[in-house]
Motif scaffolding. Structure first.
Motif, short mmCIF file in Angstrom:
data_model
loop_
_atom_site.label_atom_id
_atom_site.label_comp_id
_atom_site.label_asym_id
_atom_site.label_seq_id
_atom_site.Cartn_x
_atom_site.Cartn_y
_atom_site.Cartn_z
N MET A 1 126.84 -16.03 86.42
CA MET A 1 126.99 -16.69 87.71
C MET A 1 128.08 -16.05 88.59
SD MET A 1 128.88 -20.17 86.58
CE MET A 1 130.57 -20.35 87.11
N TYR A 2 128.68 -14.97 88.12
CA TYR A 2 129.79 -14.34 88.85
C TYR A 2 129.31 -13.18 89.71
CZ TYR A 2 132.34 -17.11 85.51
OH TYR A 2 132.80 -18.16 84.76
N ARG A 3 129.82 -13.14 90.92
CA ARG A 3 129.54 -12.06 91.87
C ARG A 3 130.64 -11.01 91.77
NH1 ARG A 3 131.51 -10.73 96.61
NH2 ARG A 3 130.25 -9.59 98.07
N ILE A 4 130.24 -9.76 91.75
CA ILE A 4 131.20 -8.64 91.67
C ILE A 4 130.95 -7.73 92.86
CG2 ILE A 4 131.91 -6.60 90.35
CD1 ILE A 4 130.70 -8.07 87.86
N GLU A 5 132.00 -7.39 93.59
CA GLU A 5 131.91 -6.36 94.62
C GLU A 5 132.44 -5.08 93.98
OE1 GLU A 5 133.38 -5.33 99.15
OE2 GLU A 5 133.83 -7.28 98.29
N ALA A 6 131.56 -4.09 93.86
CA ALA A 6 131.93 -2.87 93.13
C ALA A 6 131.81 -1.64 94.01
CB ALA A 6 131.04 -2.71 91.91
N GLU A 7 132.82 -0.80 93.93
CA GLU A 7 132.73 0.52 94.52
C GLU A 7 131.86 1.35 93.58
OE1 GLU A 7 136.51 2.20 96.07
OE2 GLU A 7 137.33 0.29 95.36
N VAL A 8 131.07 2.23 94.14
CA VAL A 8 130.14 3.02 93.34
C VAL A 8 130.63 4.46 93.24
CG1 VAL A 8 127.77 3.83 93.10
CG2 VAL A 8 128.22 1.54 94.03
N ALA A 9 130.95 4.88 92.04
CA ALA A 9 131.38 6.26 91.77
C ALA A 9 130.18 6.99 91.18
CB ALA A 9 132.55 6.26 90.80
N ALA A 10 129.39 7.63 92.08
CA ALA A 10 128.16 8.28 91.65
C ALA A 10 128.22 9.80 91.74
CB ALA A 10 126.98 7.77 92.48
N THR A 11 129.24 10.34 92.40
CA THR A 11 129.37 11.79 92.51
C THR A 11 130.43 12.27 91.51
OG1 THR A 11 131.15 11.76 94.16
CG2 THR A 11 128.86 11.62 95.00
N PRO A 12 130.41 13.53 91.15
CA PRO A 12 131.45 14.03 90.24
C PRO A 12 132.87 13.79 90.77
CG PRO A 12 129.68 15.63 90.40
CD PRO A 12 129.39 14.56 91.43
N MET B 1 142.32 5.85 90.08
CA MET B 1 143.64 6.48 89.99
C MET B 1 144.52 6.10 91.17
SD MET B 1 143.05 10.39 88.84
CE MET B 1 142.45 10.84 87.24
N LYS B 2 145.80 5.92 90.88
CA LYS B 2 146.87 5.71 91.86
C LYS B 2 146.84 4.33 92.53
CE LYS B 2 148.26 9.98 91.36
NZ LYS B 2 149.34 10.29 90.48
N ARG B 3 145.87 3.51 92.23
CA ARG B 3 145.82 2.18 92.85
C ARG B 3 146.80 1.25 92.15
NH1 ARG B 3 139.83 1.12 94.85
NH2 ARG B 3 139.25 3.28 95.19
N ARG B 4 147.44 0.42 92.93
CA ARG B 4 148.44 -0.50 92.39
C ARG B 4 147.88 -1.91 92.18
NH1 ARG B 4 152.93 1.96 91.66
NH2 ARG B 4 153.53 3.74 92.91
N SER B 5 146.75 -2.21 92.79
CA SER B 5 146.15 -3.53 92.62
C SER B 5 144.66 -3.44 92.91
CB SER B 5 146.81 -4.55 93.54
OG SER B 5 146.55 -4.22 94.90
N MET B 6 143.94 -4.46 92.47
CA MET B 6 142.52 -4.56 92.75
C MET B 6 142.22 -6.05 92.90
SD MET B 6 139.28 -2.80 90.80
CE MET B 6 139.61 -3.46 89.18
N PRO B 7 141.51 -6.42 93.95
CA PRO B 7 141.21 -7.84 94.16
C PRO B 7 140.42 -8.44 92.99
CG PRO B 7 140.62 -6.55 96.11
CD PRO B 7 140.96 -5.58 95.02
N ALA B 8 140.50 -9.76 92.85
CA ALA B 8 139.72 -10.47 91.85
C ALA B 8 138.23 -10.25 92.13
CB ALA B 8 140.05 -11.96 91.89
N ASN B 9 137.44 -10.18 91.08
CA ASN B 9 135.99 -9.99 91.18
C ASN B 9 135.59 -8.70 91.89
OD1 ASN B 9 135.49 -12.43 89.81
ND2 ASN B 9 135.84 -13.54 91.69
N HIS B 10 136.48 -7.74 91.86
CA HIS B 10 136.22 -6.42 92.43
C HIS B 10 136.29 -5.42 91.28
CE1 HIS B 10 136.18 -3.62 95.90
NE2 HIS B 10 136.78 -2.82 95.04
N GLY B 11 135.47 -4.39 91.34
CA GLY B 11 135.49 -3.39 90.28
C GLY B 11 134.97 -2.06 90.76
N MET B 12 134.76 -1.17 89.81
CA MET B 12 134.19 0.14 90.11
C MET B 12 133.09 0.42 89.10
SD MET B 12 135.95 3.86 90.65
CE MET B 12 136.57 3.35 92.25
N LEU B 13 131.90 0.76 89.64
CA LEU B 13 130.75 1.09 88.82
C LEU B 13 130.59 2.60 88.79
CD1 LEU B 13 128.25 0.03 87.24
CD2 LEU B 13 126.98 0.33 89.38
N PHE B 14 130.65 3.17 87.61
CA PHE B 14 130.43 4.60 87.41
C PHE B 14 128.97 4.79 87.04
CE2 PHE B 14 134.86 3.88 86.83
CZ PHE B 14 135.50 5.05 87.26
N ILE B 15 128.28 5.67 87.76
CA ILE B 15 126.90 6.00 87.46
C ILE B 15 126.89 7.40 86.87
CG2 ILE B 15 124.57 6.29 88.35
CD1 ILE B 15 125.33 4.46 90.66
#
Length: 154
Positions: free
Chosen positions: A39-50, A58-72
């Motif tokens: 039931m949880y919504r995730i807003e994800a940045e998409v890392a699809a390129t090399p 890298m280098k980030r100091r924080s990330m909002p709740a329910n936010h992530g990064m999807l590696f393809i």
């Protein structure tokens, strides 16, 4: 020839601010997608390129709740992640081609330990440390939305 004047503190602060904003903008230039985990919504940045996969969070100091990064990943195999130059504690879920979680690994900041998929993986989803455990999400749970990304990376 006129003598050089010292740069004012205000101008110096403005230049530093612009440089930091440029770095943040470069990191946030990855496309966004919406995923679901139960039931949880995730807003994800998409890392699809090399380049995006190499940069990651890298280098980030924080990330909002329910936010992530999807590696393809471009190849369906046992991928590994590490935390070099990553300042945030993270949890990574390795996913199969249908978006089912294979395993979840907790990762400590600024380490070079390998955290690997238990089986061949098509995706990895990084979230704030403990996010999956706090939501009761574990192996076998399907992450919705990855199928819209067309399977393997471009």
């Amino acid at each position: 020839m006129t003598p050089l004047r010292p740069i004012s503190r205000t101008l110096c602060a403005a230049l530093i601010g612009l440089a930091c904003a440029g770095f943040a903008q470069a990191q946030s230039s990855m496309p966004l997608t919406e995923l679901t985990a139960g039931m949880y919504r995730i807003e994800a940045e998409v890392a699809a390129t090399p380049d995006h996969r190499m940069l990651g969070l890298m280098k980030r100091r924080s990330m909002p709740a329910n936010h992530g990064m999807l590696f393809i990943f471009t190849e369906f195999q046992r991928h590994c992640m590490w935390m070099k130059n990553t300042l945030l504690p993270l949890s990574v879920a390795f996913l199969d081609e249908q978006g089912r979680i294979l395993n979840i690994e907790d990762m400590k900041p600024q380490t070079e330990d390998n955290h690997c998929a238990a089986q061949p993986a098509a995706f990895a989803l990084e979230m704030n440390h403990g996010w999956f455990r706090q939501k009761g999400i574990g192996p076998g749970v399907r992450i919705g939305g990855v199928e819209a990304l067309g399977g393997r990376a471009r």
